[in-house]
Design a protein around this motif. Structure first.
Motif, PDB file in Angstrom:
ATOM      1  N   ASP A 352       0.816  -1.222   0.000  1.00  0.00           N
ATOM      2  CA  ASP A 352       0.000   0.000   0.000  1.00  0.00           C
ATOM      3  C   ASP A 352       0.846   1.266   0.000  1.00  0.00           C
ATOM      4  N   GLY A 353       1.959   1.256   0.727  1.00  0.00           N
ATOM      5  CA  GLY A 353       2.798   2.448   0.809  1.00  0.00           C
ATOM      6  C   GLY A 353       3.986   2.440  -0.118  1.00  0.00           C
ATOM      7  N   ALA A 354       4.070   1.446  -1.005  1.00  0.00           N
ATOM      8  CA  ALA A 354       5.228   1.332  -1.901  1.00  0.00           C
ATOM      9  C   ALA A 354       5.225   2.443  -2.941  1.00  0.00           C
ATOM     10  N   PRO A 355       6.401   2.809  -3.480  1.00  0.00           N
ATOM     11  CA  PRO A 355       6.443   3.779  -4.577  1.00  0.00           C
ATOM     12  C   PRO A 355       5.634   3.257  -5.761  1.00  0.00           C
ATOM     13  N   GLY A 356       4.798   4.126  -6.322  1.00  0.00           N
ATOM     14  CA  GLY A 356       4.003   3.702  -7.468  1.00  0.00           C
ATOM     15  C   GLY A 356       2.862   4.649  -7.754  1.00  0.00           C
ATOM     16  N   GLY A 357       2.229   4.450  -8.912  1.00  0.00           N
ATOM     17  CA  GLY A 357       1.013   5.187  -9.238  1.00  0.00           C
ATOM     18  C   GLY A 357      -0.102   4.781  -8.296  1.00  0.00           C
ATOM     19  N   THR A 358      -0.881   5.748  -7.822  1.00  0.00           N
ATOM     20  CA  THR A 358      -1.833   5.494  -6.741  1.00  0.00           C
ATOM     21  C   THR A 358      -3.281   5.474  -7.224  1.00  0.00           C
ATOM     22  N   LEU A 359      -4.135   4.829  -6.428  1.00  0.00           N
ATOM     23  CA  LEU A 359      -5.589   4.891  -6.572  1.00  0.00           C
ATOM     24  C   LEU A 359      -6.182   5.256  -5.213  1.00  0.00           C
ATOM     25  N   ASP A 360      -7.330   5.934  -5.238  1.00  0.00           N
ATOM     26  CA  ASP A 360      -7.993   6.305  -3.995  1.00  0.00           C
ATOM     27  C   ASP A 360      -8.994   5.236  -3.567  1.00  0.00           C
ATOM     28  N   SER A 361      -8.603   3.977  -3.661  1.00  0.00           N
ATOM     29  CA  SER A 361      -9.516   2.881  -3.335  1.00  0.00           C
ATOM     30  C   SER A 361      -9.941   2.919  -1.874  1.00  0.00           C
ATOM     31  N   PHE A 362      -9.005   3.145  -0.962  1.00  0.00           N
ATOM     32  CA  PHE A 362      -9.375   3.218   0.447  1.00  0.00           C
ATOM     33  C   PHE A 362     -10.362   4.360   0.682  1.00  0.00           C
ATOM     34  N   GLY A 363     -10.108   5.501   0.067  1.00  0.00           N
ATOM     35  CA  GLY A 363     -10.972   6.655   0.265  1.00  0.00           C
ATOM     36  C   GLY A 363     -12.370   6.434  -0.283  1.00  0.00           C
ATOM     37  N   LYS A 364     -12.459   5.891  -1.488  1.00  0.00           N
ATOM     38  CA  LYS A 364     -13.778   5.689  -2.103  1.00  0.00           C
ATOM     39  C   LYS A 364     -14.605   4.657  -1.349  1.00  0.00           C
ATOM     40  N   ILE A 365     -13.962   3.589  -0.898  1.00  0.00           N
ATOM     41  CA  ILE A 365     -14.711   2.544  -0.206  1.00  0.00           C
ATOM     42  C   ILE A 365     -15.105   3.001   1.188  1.00  0.00           C
ATOM     43  N   ALA A 366     -14.236   3.734   1.864  1.00  0.00           N
ATOM     44  CA  ALA A 366     -14.608   4.299   3.159  1.00  0.00           C
ATOM     45  C   ALA A 366     -15.818   5.220   3.001  1.00  0.00           C
ATOM     46  N   LYS A 367     -15.808   6.048   1.987  1.00  0.00           N
ATOM     47  CA  LYS A 367     -16.931   6.960   1.750  1.00  0.00           C
ATOM     48  C   LYS A 367     -18.203   6.182   1.444  1.00  0.00           C
ATOM     49  N   ALA A 368     -18.086   5.125   0.625  1.00  0.00           N
ATOM     50  CA  ALA A 368     -19.255   4.318   0.266  1.00  0.00           C
ATOM     51  C   ALA A 368     -19.888   3.690   1.502  1.00  0.00           C
ATOM     52  N   LEU A 369     -19.045   3.288   2.454  1.00  0.00           N
ATOM     53  CA  LEU A 369     -19.544   2.616   3.646  1.00  0.00           C
ATOM     54  C   LEU A 369     -19.911   3.590   4.762  1.00  0.00           C
ATOM     55  N   GLY A 370     -19.601   4.875   4.561  1.00  0.00           N
ATOM     56  CA  GLY A 370     -19.906   5.862   5.585  1.00  0.00           C
ATOM     57  C   GLY A 370     -18.869   5.952   6.679  1.00  0.00           C
ATOM     58  N   ALA A 371     -17.640   5.563   6.383  1.00  0.00           N
ATOM     59  CA  ALA A 371     -16.564   5.596   7.374  1.00  0.00           C
ATOM     60  C   ALA A 371     -15.733   6.855   7.228  1.00  0.00           C
ATOM     61  N   GLU A 372     -15.184   7.341   8.343  1.00  0.00           N
ATOM     62  CA  GLU A 372     -14.257   8.464   8.301  1.00  0.00           C
ATOM     63  C   GLU A 372     -12.849   7.931   8.057  1.00  0.00           C
ATOM     64  N   ILE A 373     -12.067   8.691   7.291  1.00  0.00           N
ATOM     65  CA  ILE A 373     -10.719   8.258   6.943  1.00  0.00           C
ATOM     66  C   ILE A 373      -9.815   9.480   6.845  1.00  0.00           C
ATOM     67  N   PRO A 374      -8.597   9.405   7.388  1.00  0.00           N
ATOM     68  CA  PRO A 374      -7.671  10.534   7.213  1.00  0.00           C
ATOM     69  C   PRO A 374      -7.393  10.766   5.719  1.00  0.00           C
ATOM     70  N   ALA A 375      -7.301  12.004   5.321  1.00  0.00           N
ATOM     71  CA  ALA A 375      -7.077  12.329   3.913  1.00  0.00           C
ATOM     72  C   ALA A 375      -5.805  11.677   3.380  1.00  0.00           C
ATOM     73  N   THR A 376      -4.786  11.565   4.227  1.00  0.00           N
ATOM     74  CA  THR A 376      -3.519  10.976   3.774  1.00  0.00           C
ATOM     75  C   THR A 376      -3.615   9.474   3.550  1.00  0.00           C
ATOM     76  N   TYR A 377      -4.714   8.862   4.009  1.00  0.00           N
ATOM     77  CA  TYR A 377      -4.891   7.423   3.859  1.00  0.00           C
ATOM     78  C   TYR A 377      -5.755   7.056   2.652  1.00  0.00           C
ATOM     79  N   GLU A 378      -6.312   8.026   1.976  1.00  0.00           N
ATOM     80  CA  GLU A 378      -7.258   7.717   0.902  1.00  0.00           C
ATOM     81  C   GLU A 378      -6.600   7.002  -0.275  1.00  0.00           C
ATOM     82  N   TYR A 379      -5.358   7.375  -0.573  1.00  0.00           N
ATOM     83  CA  TYR A 379      -4.660   6.839  -1.742  1.00  0.00           C
ATOM     84  C   TYR A 379      -3.598   5.829  -1.326  1.00  0.00           C
ATOM     85  N   GLY A 380      -3.563   4.706  -2.036  1.00  0.00           N
ATOM     86  CA  GLY A 380      -2.514   3.715  -1.856  1.00  0.00           C
ATOM     87  C   GLY A 380      -1.952   3.302  -3.202  1.00  0.00           C
ATOM     88  N   CYS A 381      -0.871   2.571  -3.161  1.00  0.00           N
ATOM     89  CA  CYS A 381      -0.200   2.154  -4.391  1.00  0.00           C
ATOM     90  C   CYS A 381      -1.087   1.216  -5.210  1.00  0.00           C
TER      91      CYS A 381
END
Length: 444
Positions: A352-381
């Motif tokens: 998740d934290g490796a160098p690479g092109g990122t996607l906001d999968s954590f952010g989108k799924i947290a939002k879909a489920l109604g969960a709060e998430i730190p902005a810095t955690y939204e994007y992973g490799c």
């Protein structure tokens, strides 16, 4: 010897919770956003391609794959001063669900970007390079099937081209893998692709990464009762394209076992690539990565909690960042309608934290489920740099350090030249360092 990457699941059941939560859970499920999870950024681009002078070619693969004859379309934008196709740059769309939208693809790659004087595609058109964007009727189908569409586009461009300037052929994301396969297949069959340069843009040559816990959640939450006819959350993740593309994949939320070889589709695809020589041999092979080449990733704590959401007597979900190796490390938990599932992985790298092109999968799924998430955690490799630059390592065992300084080991790459971004930017994002490098090599 590299130990086998695997996933394990603990399943429990609460009958009392099932009876008390079924109706409320059904209502919660109806409120979840419609459509498949894990789409890539170009799907959201709008404008820029509409109304521009272009020609379209309907495309049909000249051969089936697994009895499927893939279809697609090309949008042709002639360079400034050209009345006919003279110097084609064939560029294929990438990983997503459903049909390509070539206006969106043009808009994405021609959008203004910091430090740029004009859009990337406009720079090519001004330099005398004709842009041929290739899209697919089903982006989520087999890579080999859509490679047949690209072969048809290459042959069409050769037939229509005035003069004998070699083609430039490539693609973004999985589009770079599709064109890689297409060119290698043509060489294997003795077909003259007349291509001088191959270009991949953040393509996962050795595999992409979507967190296993999020894959589990997609399957888990799509099983909750909801209205009929909805495109389910896991439709993209279970697709042939995802199975072939992802380094680690699970077929459902209950699956236990190996994750790097869970799908025979990926095993077969990798075997076919080996039989074709891995890459086309004739073109100059170029690639760019949206991740850094310095070995510096994003500050995401391996194994740490990303988000947690709880609606009493309805649903509970917790996602952790992927732990870095280890034995039976927790990755998350899901509960609904009496079902409780806890996931654990062993010997899976913390990507998740490796160098690479990122996607906001954590952010989108947290939002879909109604969960709060730190902005810095939204994007992973999503596409590790070591994969985007095609370093020489086993794409199943992943016997590589994902934090390797790839800019210092270019001789280990299957590409002739590559360029990494100066930061870990969003997968397929257009940035000045990448555009300047590509334009210098394609226009010069």
């Amino acid at each position: 010897m590299t130990q086998e990457a695997r996933i394990d699941v603990e399943l429990t059941w609460s009958q009392a919770e099932e009876k008390s939560s079924a109706e409320k859970t059904s209502e919660y499920a109806r409120r979840l956003p419609k459509g498949p999870w894990f789409g890539t950024p170009t799907a959201g681009a709008r404008g820029g391609g509409e109304g521009r002078s272009k020609e379209t070619w309907p495309l049909r693969s000249a051969r089936p794959y697994r009895r499927e004859v893939a279809l697609g379309e090309a949008a042709v934008y002639l360079a400034d001063g050209h009345r006919e196709l003279e110097r084609p740059f064939i560029f294929a769309d990438g990983f997503n669900y459903g049909p390509s939208n070539l206006d969106d693809l043009f808009a994405h790659f021609n959008a203004p970007y910091p430090g740029g004087r004009k859009g990337f595609l406009d720079q090519l058109l001004a330099a005398g390079i004709d842009v041929v964007l290739v899209g697919f009727e089903q982006r989520h189908t087999y890579i080999q099937a859509n490679a047949g569409v690209v072969i048809s586009a290459i042959n069409e461009a050769i037939n229509r081209r005035v003069g004998d300037t070699p083609l430039i052929v490539g693609g973004v994301s999985m589009g770079g893998i599709i064109t890689r396969y297409a060119l290698a297949e043509m060489e294997d069959k003795g077909q003259d692709h007349q291509t001088g340069t191959y270009l991949s843009w953040d393509s996962p040559h050795n595999g992409a990464w979507i967190p296993l816990v999020l894959q589990q959640m997609a399957y888990f939450f799509e099983s909750m009762p909801t209205e009929p006819g909805k495109v389910k959350e896991a439709e993209l993740i279970r697709s042939p394209a995802a199975q072939q593309l992802l380094y680690a994949w699970v077929p459902d939320a209950k699956y236990e076992g190996p994750v790097a070889t869970a799908s025979e589709l990926r095993v077969q695809f990798l075997s076919e690539l080996r039989e074709l020589g891995q890459f086309p041999q004739r073109p100059r092979k170029l690639g760019v990565a949206n991740g850094t080449g310095t070995g510096v990733g994003r500050d995401l704590p391996a194994g740490g909690e990303v988000f947690e959401v709880q609606v009493p007597l309805v649903v509970y979900a917790r996602a952790n960042f992927q732990p870095d190796g280890g034995e039976r490390k927790p990755i998350g938990e899901m509960r609904a309608v009496g079902q409780v599932r806890r996931g654990f992985t062993s010997h899976v790298p913390g990507l998740d934290g490796a160098p690479g092109g990122t996607l906001d999968s954590f952010g989108k799924i947290a939002k879909a489920l109604g969960a709060e998430i730190p902005a810095t955690y939204e994007y992973g490799c999503f596409v590790p740099s070591v994969s985007a630059v095609a370093l020489d390592y086993d794409p199943v065992a992943w016997d590589v350090d994902p934090y390797e300084r790839v800019e210092a080991v270019d001789e280990k790459s299957a590409l002739d030249e590559f360029k990494c971004d100066t930061e870990n930017t969003v997968h397929s994002q257009v940035t000045k360092p990448l555009v300047d490098w590509i334009v210098e090599r394609l226009v010069g």
